[in-house]
Write a protein that holds these residues in place. Structure first.
Motif, PDB file in Angstrom:
ATOM      1  N   ALA A 146     120.536 -51.061-105.128  1.00  0.00           N
ATOM      2  CA  ALA A 146     121.631 -50.139-104.450  1.00  0.00           C
ATOM      3  C   ALA A 146     121.087 -48.809-104.531  1.00  0.00           C
ATOM      4  O   ALA A 146     121.135 -47.937-103.503  1.00  0.00           O
ATOM      5  N   ASN A 147     120.110 -48.349-105.525  1.00  0.00           N
ATOM      6  CA  ASN A 147     119.454 -47.016-105.425  1.00  0.00           C
ATOM      7  C   ASN A 147     118.505 -47.045-104.221  1.00  0.00           C
ATOM      8  O   ASN A 147     118.223 -45.890-103.676  1.00  0.00           O
ATOM      9  N   VAL A 148     117.766 -47.925-103.807  1.00  0.00           N
ATOM     10  CA  VAL A 148     117.150 -48.035-102.834  1.00  0.00           C
ATOM     11  C   VAL A 148     117.479 -47.560-101.547  1.00  0.00           C
ATOM     12  O   VAL A 148     117.223 -46.879-100.737  1.00  0.00           O
ATOM     13  N   VAL A 149     118.931 -48.142-101.369  1.00  0.00           N
ATOM     14  CA  VAL A 149     119.678 -47.881-100.091  1.00  0.00           C
ATOM     15  C   VAL A 149     119.933 -46.598-100.247  1.00  0.00           C
ATOM     16  O   VAL A 149     120.107 -45.852 -98.969  1.00  0.00           O
ATOM     17  N   SER A 150     120.562 -45.929-101.137  1.00  0.00           N
ATOM     18  CA  SER A 150     120.681 -44.398-101.406  1.00  0.00           C
ATOM     19  C   SER A 150     119.631 -43.736-101.111  1.00  0.00           C
ATOM     20  O   SER A 150     119.865 -42.685-100.243  1.00  0.00           O
ATOM     21  N   TYR A 151     118.488 -44.209-101.543  1.00  0.00           N
ATOM     22  CA  TYR A 151     117.409 -43.297-101.072  1.00  0.00           C
ATOM     23  C   TYR A 151     116.980 -43.120 -99.810  1.00  0.00           C
ATOM     24  O   TYR A 151     116.566 -42.234 -99.306  1.00  0.00           O
ATOM     25  N   LEU A 152     117.196 -44.489 -99.218  1.00  0.00           N
ATOM     26  CA  LEU A 152     116.562 -44.526 -97.763  1.00  0.00           C
ATOM     27  C   LEU A 152     117.720 -43.704 -96.853  1.00  0.00           C
ATOM     28  O   LEU A 152     117.345 -43.182 -95.894  1.00  0.00           O
ATOM     29  N   ILE A 207     129.969 -47.365-101.779  1.00  0.00           N
ATOM     30  CA  ILE A 207     129.512 -48.534-100.961  1.00  0.00           C
ATOM     31  C   ILE A 207     129.874 -48.694 -99.303  1.00  0.00           C
ATOM     32  O   ILE A 207     129.102 -49.199 -98.695  1.00  0.00           O
ATOM     33  N   GLU A 208     130.949 -47.826 -99.200  1.00  0.00           N
ATOM     34  CA  GLU A 208     131.227 -47.664 -97.657  1.00  0.00           C
ATOM     35  C   GLU A 208     130.006 -47.027 -96.921  1.00  0.00           C
ATOM     36  O   GLU A 208     129.638 -47.712 -95.843  1.00  0.00           O
ATOM     37  N   ASN A 209     129.494 -46.024 -97.585  1.00  0.00           N
ATOM     38  CA  ASN A 209     128.472 -45.384 -96.865  1.00  0.00           C
ATOM     39  C   ASN A 209     127.168 -46.387 -96.757  1.00  0.00           C
ATOM     40  O   ASN A 209     126.654 -46.409 -95.960  1.00  0.00           O
ATOM     41  N   HIS A 210     126.964 -47.336 -97.833  1.00  0.00           N
ATOM     42  CA  HIS A 210     126.016 -48.324 -97.678  1.00  0.00           C
ATOM     43  C   HIS A 210     126.301 -49.497 -96.559  1.00  0.00           C
ATOM     44  O   HIS A 210     125.426 -49.788 -96.095  1.00  0.00           O
ATOM     45  N   LEU A 211     127.600 -49.440 -96.527  1.00  0.00           N
ATOM     46  CA  LEU A 211     127.912 -50.574 -95.610  1.00  0.00           C
ATOM     47  C   LEU A 211     127.540 -50.149 -94.018  1.00  0.00           C
ATOM     48  O   LEU A 211     126.963 -51.089 -93.128  1.00  0.00           O
ATOM     49  N   HIS A 212     127.699 -48.807 -94.007  1.00  0.00           N
ATOM     50  CA  HIS A 212     127.275 -48.213 -92.594  1.00  0.00           C
ATOM     51  C   HIS A 212     126.057 -48.432 -92.195  1.00  0.00           C
ATOM     52  O   HIS A 212     125.339 -48.815 -91.275  1.00  0.00           O
ATOM     53  N   PHE A 213     125.048 -48.272 -93.287  1.00  0.00           N
ATOM     54  CA  PHE A 213     123.783 -48.360 -93.444  1.00  0.00           C
ATOM     55  C   PHE A 213     123.087 -49.787 -92.857  1.00  0.00           C
ATOM     56  O   PHE A 213     122.574 -50.000 -92.095  1.00  0.00           O
ATOM     57  N   TYR A 214     123.797 -50.826 -93.507  1.00  0.00           N
ATOM     58  CA  TYR A 214     123.509 -52.077 -93.316  1.00  0.00           C
ATOM     59  C   TYR A 214     123.926 -52.590 -91.884  1.00  0.00           C
ATOM     60  O   TYR A 214     123.274 -53.096 -91.062  1.00  0.00           O
ATOM     61  N   ARG A 215     125.088 -52.034 -91.410  1.00  0.00           N
ATOM     62  CA  ARG A 215     125.428 -52.358 -90.016  1.00  0.00           C
ATOM     63  C   ARG A 215     124.669 -51.589 -89.087  1.00  0.00           C
ATOM     64  O   ARG A 215     124.714 -52.172 -87.780  1.00  0.00           O
ATOM     65  N   GLU A 216     124.053 -50.566 -89.257  1.00  0.00           N
ATOM     66  CA  GLU A 216     123.412 -49.864 -88.251  1.00  0.00           C
ATOM     67  C   GLU A 216     121.679 -50.323 -88.309  1.00  0.00           C
ATOM     68  O   GLU A 216     121.033 -50.000 -87.457  1.00  0.00           O
ATOM     69  N   MET A 217     121.348 -51.198 -89.127  1.00  0.00           N
ATOM     70  CA  MET A 217     119.969 -52.001 -89.149  1.00  0.00           C
ATOM     71  C   MET A 217     119.776 -52.756 -87.978  1.00  0.00           C
ATOM     72  O   MET A 217     120.690 -52.986 -87.199  1.00  0.00           O
ATOM     73  N   VAL A 218     118.567 -52.604 -87.279  1.00  0.00           N
ATOM     74  CA  VAL A 218     118.295 -53.311 -86.202  1.00  0.00           C
ATOM     75  C   VAL A 218     117.385 -54.650 -86.445  1.00  0.00           C
ATOM     76  O   VAL A 218     116.777 -54.724 -87.552  1.00  0.00           O
TER      77      VAL A 218
END
Length: 241
Positions: free
Chosen positions: A45-51, A104-115
């Motif tokens: 989870a910290n990796v995603v926050s960092y990215l 978590i909601e912020n992370h979900l936005h990150f996941y959904r925006e991946m290509v």
């Protein structure tokens, strides 16, 4: 300006920071992450926050990996399966228990925006695993292929090294692009701990989830920057992977 491709991270934030520092990445550079940010070491989870924060400073392209797809599915549905848990999923569950619902909601936005893939102006393809359609990834029928397929890499490895790109028997898929950069299948499976080039395919997953380092490659010069073996940076949990 430089362009770097970054191999599978699998929760190894310490390794990512170390490799980025070695690469001396500047704000004007482009970072193309090849997927699998989570499932493995405790910092998933910290990796995603960092990215998320890194993308505010630098040009970042985030490719979707199979483990990212699995974690996104779990976050959205709470569904899980034993195979996922056995292959790093439990580490992500443990990591996300420490986050607030807002995070978590912020992370979900990150996941959904991946290509699923990225093609640059030099006709170089970047994706996590592979594609099967002979006309290219744009014509692929199933997104699943982009982050699960291993046949592209297996095909590249098996080619006769004397076969040229314009030869009759050179695979059509590989003819479509000048170069292809992937992750997904650790090079440690063939006893290599650096990115491996086969035909015009570069595999940048050097086994960070297991006994290998995390790797970054300058896609123009092919200069390689690596962390220490990631299990040494997470010695207290190395027995889990």
């Amino acid at each position: 300006m430089k362009t770097f491709a970054i191999g599978d991270i699998h929760g190894g934030l310490k390794a990512l920071k170390q490799a980025l520092k070695k690469a001396n990445v500047k704000n004007e550079d482009t970072l193309i992450f090849l997927g699998d940010y989570v499932d493995g070491w405790s910092d998933s989870a910290n990796v995603v926050s960092y990215l998320i924060e890194l993308a505010k400073e630098k040009t970042c392209i985030f490719i979707r990996g199979n483990h990212d797809d699995l974690v996104q599915h779990w976050l959205e549905t709470e569904e899980m399966n034993d195979k996922w848990l056995q292959h790093g999923g439990q580490s992500s569950i443990d990591a996300y228990r420490k986050l607030s619902s807002e995070e978590i909601e912020n992370h979900l936005h990150f996941y959904r925006e991946m290509v699923n893939y990225y093609i640059d102006n030099n006709n170089r393809l970047f994706l996590h695993a592979g594609f099967a359609n002979m006309h290219g990834p744009e014509q692929e029928y199933n997104d699943y292929t982009f982050y699960w397929d291993r046949t592209l890499w297996e095909m590249a490895l098996s080619l006769d090294k004397n076969l040229k790109k314009d030869d009759l028997f050179f695979p059509k898929r590989l003819q479509l692009f000048d170069e292809i950069f992937i992750g997904h299948t650790p090079t440690t499976r063939i006893n290599k701990t650096e990115p491996v080039n086969a035909a015009n395919v570069w595999n940048v997953d050097t086994g960070a989830a297991f006994k290998g380092p995390l790797s970054i490659i300058n896609v123009d010069s092919k200069e390689i920057f690596q962390s220490d073996p990631v299990y040494k940076l997470y010695a207290e949990e190395a027995g889990r992977n």
